[in-house]
Design a protein around this motif. Structure first.
Motif, PDB file in Angstrom:
ATOM      1  N   LEU A 428       0.861  -1.179   0.000  1.00  0.00           N
ATOM      2  CA  LEU A 428       0.000   0.000   0.000  1.00  0.00           C
ATOM      3  C   LEU A 428       0.896   1.227   0.000  1.00  0.00           C
ATOM      4  O   LEU A 428       1.850   1.304   0.795  1.00  0.00           O
ATOM      5  N   ALA A 429       0.626   2.188  -0.866  1.00  0.00           N
ATOM      6  CA  ALA A 429       1.425   3.407  -0.943  1.00  0.00           C
ATOM      7  C   ALA A 429       0.496   4.618  -0.969  1.00  0.00           C
ATOM      8  O   ALA A 429      -0.401   4.707  -1.817  1.00  0.00           O
ATOM      9  N   ARG A 430       0.710   5.542  -0.033  1.00  0.00           N
ATOM     10  CA  ARG A 430      -0.122   6.731   0.087  1.00  0.00           C
ATOM     11  C   ARG A 430       0.756   7.961   0.211  1.00  0.00           C
ATOM     12  O   ARG A 430       1.812   7.915   0.852  1.00  0.00           O
ATOM     13  N   GLY A 431       0.341   9.063  -0.403  1.00  0.00           N
ATOM     14  CA  GLY A 431       1.075  10.305  -0.268  1.00  0.00           C
ATOM     15  C   GLY A 431       1.074  11.091  -1.558  1.00  0.00           C
ATOM     16  O   GLY A 431       0.489  10.670  -2.571  1.00  0.00           O
ATOM     17  N   PRO A 432       1.757  12.241  -1.573  1.00  0.00           N
ATOM     18  CA  PRO A 432       1.730  13.122  -2.746  1.00  0.00           C
ATOM     19  C   PRO A 432       2.237  12.472  -4.020  1.00  0.00           C
ATOM     20  O   PRO A 432       1.775  12.823  -5.120  1.00  0.00           O
ATOM     21  N   SER A 433       3.162  11.515  -3.905  1.00  0.00           N
ATOM     22  CA  SER A 433       3.742  10.913  -5.104  1.00  0.00           C
ATOM     23  C   SER A 433       2.861   9.828  -5.708  1.00  0.00           C
ATOM     24  O   SER A 433       3.051   9.462  -6.875  1.00  0.00           O
ATOM     25  N   ASP A 466      11.734  -3.920 -10.671  1.00  0.00           N
ATOM     26  CA  ASP A 466      11.288  -2.834 -11.541  1.00  0.00           C
ATOM     27  C   ASP A 466      10.633  -1.728 -10.727  1.00  0.00           C
ATOM     28  O   ASP A 466      10.148  -1.946  -9.607  1.00  0.00           O
ATOM     29  N   VAL A 467      10.579  -0.531 -11.300  1.00  0.00           N
ATOM     30  CA  VAL A 467       9.826   0.568 -10.713  1.00  0.00           C
ATOM     31  C   VAL A 467       8.348   0.354 -11.042  1.00  0.00           C
ATOM     32  O   VAL A 467       7.974   0.215 -12.211  1.00  0.00           O
ATOM     33  N   LEU A 468       7.513   0.301 -10.017  1.00  0.00           N
ATOM     34  CA  LEU A 468       6.096   0.017 -10.203  1.00  0.00           C
ATOM     35  C   LEU A 468       5.347   1.228 -10.771  1.00  0.00           C
ATOM     36  O   LEU A 468       5.707   2.390 -10.514  1.00  0.00           O
ATOM     37  N   ASP A 469       4.288   0.948 -11.512  1.00  0.00           N
ATOM     38  CA  ASP A 469       3.428   1.990 -12.062  1.00  0.00           C
ATOM     39  C   ASP A 469       2.417   2.396 -10.999  1.00  0.00           C
ATOM     40  O   ASP A 469       1.241   2.008 -11.033  1.00  0.00           O
ATOM     41  N   VAL A 470       2.868   3.187 -10.034  1.00  0.00           N
ATOM     42  CA  VAL A 470       2.022   3.546  -8.891  1.00  0.00           C
ATOM     43  C   VAL A 470       1.988   5.050  -8.637  1.00  0.00           C
ATOM     44  O   VAL A 470       1.383   5.496  -7.660  1.00  0.00           O
ATOM     45  N   PHE A 471       2.571   5.839  -9.538  1.00  0.00           N
ATOM     46  CA  PHE A 471       2.746   7.258  -9.231  1.00  0.00           C
ATOM     47  C   PHE A 471       1.606   8.107  -9.789  1.00  0.00           C
ATOM     48  O   PHE A 471       0.999   7.794 -10.824  1.00  0.00           O
ATOM     49  N   ALA A 472       1.318   9.187  -9.067  1.00  0.00           N
ATOM     50  CA  ALA A 472       0.252  10.098  -9.461  1.00  0.00           C
ATOM     51  C   ALA A 472       0.641  10.857 -10.719  1.00  0.00           C
ATOM     52  O   ALA A 472       1.796  11.270 -10.893  1.00  0.00           O
ATOM     53  N   GLU A 473      -0.331  11.048 -11.589  1.00  0.00           N
ATOM     54  CA  GLU A 473      -0.082  11.786 -12.821  1.00  0.00           C
ATOM     55  C   GLU A 473       0.400  13.197 -12.485  1.00  0.00           C
ATOM     56  O   GLU A 473      -0.183  13.892 -11.652  1.00  0.00           O
ATOM     57  N   GLY A 474       1.487  13.597 -13.125  1.00  0.00           N
ATOM     58  CA  GLY A 474       2.056  14.921 -12.892  1.00  0.00           C
ATOM     59  C   GLY A 474       3.080  14.988 -11.785  1.00  0.00           C
ATOM     60  O   GLY A 474       3.759  16.010 -11.632  1.00  0.00           O
ATOM     61  N   SER A 475       3.207  13.933 -10.980  1.00  0.00           N
ATOM     62  CA  SER A 475       4.226  13.925  -9.920  1.00  0.00           C
ATOM     63  C   SER A 475       5.605  13.764 -10.542  1.00  0.00           C
ATOM     64  O   SER A 475       5.756  13.272 -11.665  1.00  0.00           O
ATOM     65  N   ASP A 476       6.636  14.176  -9.793  1.00  0.00           N
ATOM     66  CA  ASP A 476       8.006  14.089 -10.310  1.00  0.00           C
ATOM     67  C   ASP A 476       8.385  12.668 -10.722  1.00  0.00           C
ATOM     68  O   ASP A 476       8.925  12.478 -11.824  1.00  0.00           O
ATOM     69  N   PRO A 477       8.144  11.648  -9.889  1.00  0.00           N
ATOM     70  CA  PRO A 477       8.543  10.306 -10.322  1.00  0.00           C
ATOM     71  C   PRO A 477       7.761   9.808 -11.534  1.00  0.00           C
ATOM     72  O   PRO A 477       8.281   8.994 -12.315  1.00  0.00           O
ATOM     73  N   ALA A 478       6.530  10.275 -11.721  1.00  0.00           N
ATOM     74  CA  ALA A 478       5.758   9.864 -12.890  1.00  0.00           C
ATOM     75  C   ALA A 478       6.310  10.486 -14.170  1.00  0.00           C
ATOM     76  O   ALA A 478       6.174   9.909 -15.260  1.00  0.00           O
ATOM     77  N   GLU A 479       6.929  11.639 -14.029  1.00  0.00           N
ATOM     78  CA  GLU A 479       7.425  12.365 -15.198  1.00  0.00           C
ATOM     79  C   GLU A 479       8.863  12.014 -15.554  1.00  0.00           C
ATOM     80  O   GLU A 479       9.348  12.406 -16.619  1.00  0.00           O
ATOM     81  N   CYS A 480       9.564  11.293 -14.683  1.00  0.00           N
ATOM     82  CA  CYS A 480      10.986  10.994 -14.895  1.00  0.00           C
ATOM     83  C   CYS A 480      11.199   9.530 -15.234  1.00  0.00           C
ATOM     84  O   CYS A 480      10.492   8.657 -14.717  1.00  0.00           O
ATOM     85  N   THR A 481      12.181   9.262 -16.052  1.00  0.00           N
ATOM     86  CA  THR A 481      12.585   7.893 -16.374  1.00  0.00           C
ATOM     87  C   THR A 481      13.621   7.442 -15.361  1.00  0.00           C
ATOM     88  O   THR A 481      14.568   8.186 -15.072  1.00  0.00           O
ATOM     89  N   PRO A 482      13.469   6.259 -14.761  1.00  0.00           N
ATOM     90  CA  PRO A 482      14.475   5.783 -13.797  1.00  0.00           C
ATOM     91  C   PRO A 482      15.868   5.750 -14.413  1.00  0.00           C
ATOM     92  O   PRO A 482      16.051   5.321 -15.556  1.00  0.00           O
TER      93      PRO A 482
END
Length: 519
Positions: A428-433, A466-482
């Motif tokens: 479970l992951a909760r927060g701004p990201s 792998d990096v999971l597809d769990v990030f909010a649209e527009g968040s920094d991790p969603a916009e960056c490639t690992p």
């Protein structure tokens, strides 16, 4: 970023109890998070699961397959308690200039020095240790005496009460170091969700959510503390996860019996009879002392040297077969070690073609046996990463059925009344990201790269997750490639352990057997 581990926590309990209103803060977290099953390692055991989580690497990369694991080179069982595992996610954070708090994580000792605080989980024989050393005194003063393990007799009310007390102390201490250090990453673990489940699950597939059920009592206490954590870190990223799930176990599958009947394993008529007799006597004494609450005292009074190399457990599992010299190595081509739902087959050969033939024979025999017994199982061939890496793994997919290393079972599939690990843990992951909703296909080795990417750090090239597809649209991790880079980690700055220390190995095995990890 806070990562809270709940050892052995399972949605099979959390979801029905939350839906019925008995775990309101877990329900709140389910509503506010992205969540889903988290597939454990093969095998689904605390070690290698937590080291695999910490490094983002599969057990084949770590060559670690349990608290004890069979050594193909020496034909012995090695203890993995204090093997140094480099390249943990907090080492990566340190390497890139960040700080961490690491609290009660199995496999965190021995450590390499980091900017921050480490309170390591206890190898079973140690009294205290921390990095920096003075953190231990801070911890002990903070919670008015900190215990690394629960020494009350399992099955007693005292064990449950101390489990609840230890859970509170761990939450208190974890929050204290987070507040004091203000780290970039905080990783902490509550073990009571696993330990109490081992001893108190009961006969039902889902234990009742009642105040006289110790498993529910622990989850209820964790739920209360989880609510406090959610409130205190409302605007921060939080991951709650477990290393595996849990389930009722009603039957066990005796893999070594199958291999023996297939002519792959051969036993001698008798081994060291004196050791076997001493082992049985010792087990009887331990049982009596344990029920009387005197086992811990007895361990202090009786020198470990007097018990060195004496087997424990009445059944002829792999560890006792090795201890008593019951395996005829001249006629044995393969044998099985087990970890909960996983059977690990070791081919006793070096030539790749011979190994393949042995694995073909073993897989055929095990597949036929599982089909006859009506079990679902999958088979995985592994490339050898070292002397502890099995050549073939069989994972039982049937619920409430586990593997057994016993050679002396009358039937391939036999009834038991216990509980143990399930393959699917929680994420479970909760927060701004993070977004909300569900995620699928997540594995334990994906957590570390996902956390590092959320924090904006580069990932070690050694991480297989792998990096999971769990990030909010527009968040920094969603916009960056690992981004990945070469990082392995330094050597351990603190070390020492039970490997080669005969006076301590037996005590460790006693505790592992008590929890059902050894037969």
């Amino acid at each position: 970023m806070i990562v809270l581990g709940l050892d052995g926590a399972t949605f099979s309990l959390i979801e029905p109890w939350a839906e019925s209103g008995r775990l309101p803060n877990f329900q709140r977290l389910l509503d506010e998070s992205v969540h889903g099953d988290l597939e454990s390692t093969v095998p689904e055991i605390t070690v290698p699961a937590w080291p695999a989580f910490a490094t983002g690497r599969d057990p084949t990369e770590l060559d670690m397959y349990g608290f004890t694991h069979f050594n193909r080179d020496t034909l012995e069982n090695d203890l993995s308690h204090d093997e140094f595992v480099p390249g943990k996610l907090w080492d990566v954070v340190d390497d890139q200039g960040g700080s961490s708090v690491v609290f009660n994580i199995p496999g965190s000792y021995p450590w390499q020095a980091i900017d921050g605080t480490i309170i390591a989980a206890a190898p079973e024989y140690k009294d205290e240790y921390a990095h920096p050393p003075e953190r231990w005194d801070d911890l002990d003063d903070l919670v008015d005496g900190y215990k690394l393990r629960n020494d009350e007799p399992p099955g007693s009310r005292a064990y449950v009460d101390l489990s609840l007390e230890l859970a509170d102390k761990r939450f208190d201490a974890f929050e204290h170091f987070i507040a004091e250090d203000d780290p970039d990453l905080a990783v902490g673990l509550i073990r009571a969700t696993d330990r109490v489940a081992h001893h108190y699950w009961g006969e039902q597939s889902v234990p009742p959510a009642t105040t006289d059920n110790p498993v529910f009592e622990v989850y209820e206490r964790v739920d209360e503390r989880l609510g406090e954590l959610l409130d205190a870190h409302e605007d921060e990223d939080l991951v709650v996860m477990s290393d595996h799930g849990f389930e009722k176990v009603r039957q066990q599958f005796a893999a070594n019996v199958v291999l023996e009947r297939a002519g792959l394993v051969s036993l001698t008529d008798s081994g060291d009879a004196t050791k076997a007799a001493l082992g049985s006597a010792r087990d009887l004494a331990s049982d009596v002392l344990g029920r009387a609450g005197l086992l811990t005292l007895a361990r202090k009074v009786i020198p470990e040297s007097a018990l060195t190399d004496i087997p424990t457990g009445d059944s002829l599992g792999l560890d006792n077969a090795l201890s008593t010299g019951r395996i005829d190595w001249s006629e044995t081509r393969a044998l099985a070690d087990v970890g909960q739902k996983t059977t690990m087959v070791y081919a006793l050969a070096d030539d790749p073609d011979v190994v393949d033939r042995i694995c073909d024979d073993a897989e055929s025999a095990l597949r036929d046996a599982t089909e006859r017994e009506g079990l679902d199982a999958r088979f995985v061939r592994l490339d050898r990463g070292g002397p502890h890496t099995p050549d073939l793994c069989m994972v039982i997919e049937t619920p409430e059925v586990h593997a057994s290393s016993r050679f002396d079972a009358d039937d391939v599939l036999f009834d038991v009344g216990t509980s143990g690990h399930a393959r699917e843990g929680i994420f479970l992951a909760r927060g701004p990201s993070f977004r909300d909703g569900s995620t699928e296909g997540a594995t334990l080795t994906d957590v570390a790269p996902t956390v590092l990417h959320a924090l904006g750090y580069r990932l070690p090239a050694s991480m297989t997750g792998d990096v999971l597809d769990v990030f909010a649209e527009g968040s920094d991790p969603a916009e960056c490639t690992p981004d990945r880079y070469d990082f392995i980690g330094a050597d351990a700055v603190t070390e020492g352990g039970v490997t080669g220390d005969d006076e301590k190995e037996d005590e460790v095995k006693d505790r592992l057997r008590e929890l059902g990890y050894l037969e």
